[in-house]
Design a protein around this motif. Structure first.
Motif, mmCIF file in Angstrom:
data_model
loop_
_atom_site.group_PDB
_atom_site.id
_atom_site.type_symbol
_atom_site.label_atom_id
_atom_site.label_comp_id
_atom_site.label_asym_id
_atom_site.label_seq_id
_atom_site.Cartn_x
_atom_site.Cartn_y
_atom_site.Cartn_z
ATOM 1 N N ILE A 64 0.863 -1.188 0.000
ATOM 2 C CA ILE A 64 0.000 0.000 0.000
ATOM 3 C C ILE A 64 0.896 1.233 0.000
ATOM 4 N N ASP A 65 0.712 2.063 -1.005
ATOM 5 C CA ASP A 65 1.566 3.250 -1.110
ATOM 6 C C ASP A 65 0.779 4.552 -0.943
ATOM 7 N N ASN A 66 -0.488 4.422 -0.562
ATOM 8 C CA ASN A 66 -1.299 5.622 -0.430
ATOM 9 C C ASN A 66 -2.203 5.586 0.803
ATOM 10 N N PRO A 67 -1.612 5.406 1.994
ATOM 11 C CA PRO A 67 -2.441 5.408 3.200
ATOM 12 C C PRO A 67 -2.970 6.812 3.462
ATOM 13 N N PRO A 68 -4.000 6.949 4.261
ATOM 14 C CA PRO A 68 -4.477 8.281 4.631
ATOM 15 C C PRO A 68 -3.365 9.071 5.315
ATOM 16 N N ALA A 69 -3.428 10.375 5.199
ATOM 17 C CA ALA A 69 -2.354 11.240 5.703
ATOM 18 C C ALA A 69 -2.011 10.985 7.164
ATOM 19 N N ASP A 70 -2.995 10.825 8.015
ATOM 20 C CA ASP A 70 -2.725 10.620 9.443
ATOM 21 C C ASP A 70 -2.070 9.275 9.735
ATOM 22 N N TYR A 71 -2.057 8.388 8.753
ATOM 23 C CA TYR A 71 -1.575 7.020 8.957
ATOM 24 C C TYR A 71 -0.218 6.757 8.294
ATOM 25 N N GLU A 72 0.349 7.740 7.638
ATOM 26 C CA GLU A 72 1.564 7.499 6.848
ATOM 27 C C GLU A 72 2.721 6.938 7.672
ATOM 28 N N THR A 73 3.008 7.534 8.804
ATOM 29 C CA THR A 73 4.135 7.069 9.614
ATOM 30 C C THR A 73 3.874 5.678 10.177
ATOM 31 N N ALA A 74 2.680 5.479 10.722
ATOM 32 C CA ALA A 74 2.336 4.161 11.270
ATOM 33 C C ALA A 74 2.326 3.114 10.166
ATOM 34 N N HIS A 75 1.872 3.506 8.969
ATOM 35 C CA HIS A 75 1.853 2.538 7.868
ATOM 36 C C HIS A 75 3.274 2.160 7.447
ATOM 37 N N ALA A 76 4.175 3.111 7.458
ATOM 38 C CA ALA A 76 5.569 2.794 7.094
ATOM 39 C C ALA A 76 6.123 1.719 8.035
ATOM 40 N N ASP A 77 5.815 1.843 9.319
ATOM 41 C CA ASP A 77 6.261 0.829 10.290
ATOM 42 C C ASP A 77 5.558 -0.501 10.042
ATOM 43 N N LEU A 78 4.255 -0.446 9.762
ATOM 44 C CA LEU A 78 3.493 -1.668 9.495
ATOM 45 C C LEU A 78 3.991 -2.352 8.225
ATOM 46 N N ALA A 79 4.252 -1.565 7.189
ATOM 47 C CA ALA A 79 4.749 -2.131 5.930
ATOM 48 C C ALA A 79 6.105 -2.801 6.140
ATOM 49 N N ALA A 80 6.969 -2.165 6.921
ATOM 50 C CA ALA A 80 8.273 -2.772 7.214
ATOM 51 C C ALA A 80 8.089 -4.099 7.949
ATOM 52 N N SER A 81 7.149 -4.144 8.893
ATOM 53 C CA SER A 81 6.872 -5.393 9.605
ATOM 54 C C SER A 81 6.319 -6.459 8.666
ATOM 55 N N CYS A 82 5.418 -6.067 7.775
ATOM 56 C CA CYS A 82 4.852 -7.025 6.819
ATOM 57 C C CYS A 82 5.944 -7.598 5.923
ATOM 58 N N ASN A 83 6.843 -6.747 5.452
ATOM 59 C CA ASN A 83 7.956 -7.232 4.627
ATOM 60 C C ASN A 83 8.875 -8.155 5.426
ATOM 61 N N SER A 84 9.098 -7.835 6.693
ATOM 62 C CA SER A 84 9.945 -8.683 7.538
ATOM 63 C C SER A 84 9.291 -10.031 7.796
ATOM 64 N N VAL A 85 7.990 -10.041 8.010
ATOM 65 C CA VAL A 85 7.269 -11.302 8.202
ATOM 66 C C VAL A 85 7.380 -12.154 6.940
ATOM 67 N N ALA A 86 7.203 -11.531 5.779
ATOM 68 C CA ALA A 86 7.320 -12.277 4.515
ATOM 69 C C ALA A 86 8.723 -12.868 4.368
ATOM 70 N N ALA A 87 9.733 -12.092 4.711
ATOM 71 C CA ALA A 87 11.116 -12.580 4.609
ATOM 72 C C ALA A 87 11.365 -13.736 5.567
ATOM 73 N N VAL A 88 10.834 -13.646 6.773
ATOM 74 C CA VAL A 88 11.065 -14.718 7.731
ATOM 75 C C VAL A 88 10.259 -15.966 7.354
ATOM 76 N N LEU A 89 9.108 -15.803 6.695
ATOM 77 C CA LEU A 89 8.380 -16.974 6.196
ATOM 78 C C LEU A 89 9.187 -17.688 5.121
ATOM 79 N N ASP A 90 9.850 -16.918 4.261
ATOM 80 C CA ASP A 90 10.742 -17.524 3.263
ATOM 81 C C ASP A 90 11.877 -18.284 3.944
ATOM 82 N N GLU A 91 12.498 -17.628 4.907
ATOM 83 C CA GLU A 91 13.625 -18.258 5.613
ATOM 84 C C GLU A 91 13.154 -19.504 6.361
ATOM 85 N N TYR A 92 12.017 -19.403 7.011
ATOM 86 C CA TYR A 92 11.456 -20.535 7.736
ATOM 87 C C TYR A 92 11.234 -21.726 6.785
ATOM 88 N N ALA A 93 10.593 -21.459 5.643
ATOM 89 C CA ALA A 93 10.326 -22.539 4.684
ATOM 90 C C ALA A 93 11.637 -23.150 4.191
#
Length: 184
Positions: A109-138
């Protein structure tokens, strides 16, 4: 055999993310409605998602967690079956890996609401990290299917990935809660 029972830990961690997100769902939608009206009244950027649309996307992480939990549970059943073939076990682990797509969709998601931009950046980083660890786990679990696997090396790799797995899912749950708290 120890490595296959460890899929249960994956189930517990996936369950924790779905449970954490679902607690926030009902209170988040009322806040989302109010924020959406507020953004419309202020002439918010039309390219940005509305708060309601964005929170719906964030709540899709609950579905991603449920998919992960289901795939891990099915993999566990297959891997504990003494009649299961290596190909069936590999397919089951790849099904666990495929659940990363739900997390990557929210990260994209590259267009969160304005009030959510910073929190979304942290959430997106976590989502990418979870995806990476699922790859590593598999990858680690698949390496354990090799009859010639060095058990000590496997155990070390597995324990390391599980530490990452727990940390990344904890961060994801915290970042989901932070996003959902904005509208309250």
């Amino acid at each position: 055999m120890k490595r296959f029972f460890s899929l249960m830990l994956v189930l517990m961690l996936a369950l924790s993310i779905t449970a954490c997100g679902s607690k926030e769902k009902s209170s988040g939608s009322a806040a989302a409605d109010a924020k959406t009206e507020s953004n419309a009244a202020e002439g918010a950027d039309s390219a940005a998602l509305t708060v309601e649309e964005y929170l719906k996307e964030v709540e899709s992480l609950n579905d991603a967690g449920t998919s992960l939990m289901t795939a891990a549970q099915e993999a566990n059943e297959i891997m504990l079956n003494p009649d299961a073939t290596t190909e069936e076990m590999q397919a089951a682990i790849e099904a666990v890996r495929a659940t990363k797509e739900g997390f990557l969709a929210v990260a994209a998601i590259d267009n969160p609401p304005a009030d959510y931009e910073t929190a979304h950046a942290d959430l997106a980083a976590s989502c990418n990290s979870v995806a990476a660890v699922l790859d590593e786990y598999a990858d680690v679990i698949l390496s354990g299917l090799d009859e010639n696997v060095d058990e000590a090396a496997f155990d070390e790799a597995f324990n390391a990935v599980m530490v990452k797995y727990e940390a990344e899912f904890t961060a994801l749950a915290n970042n989901m809660a932070a996003v959902q708290a904005i509208g309250k």
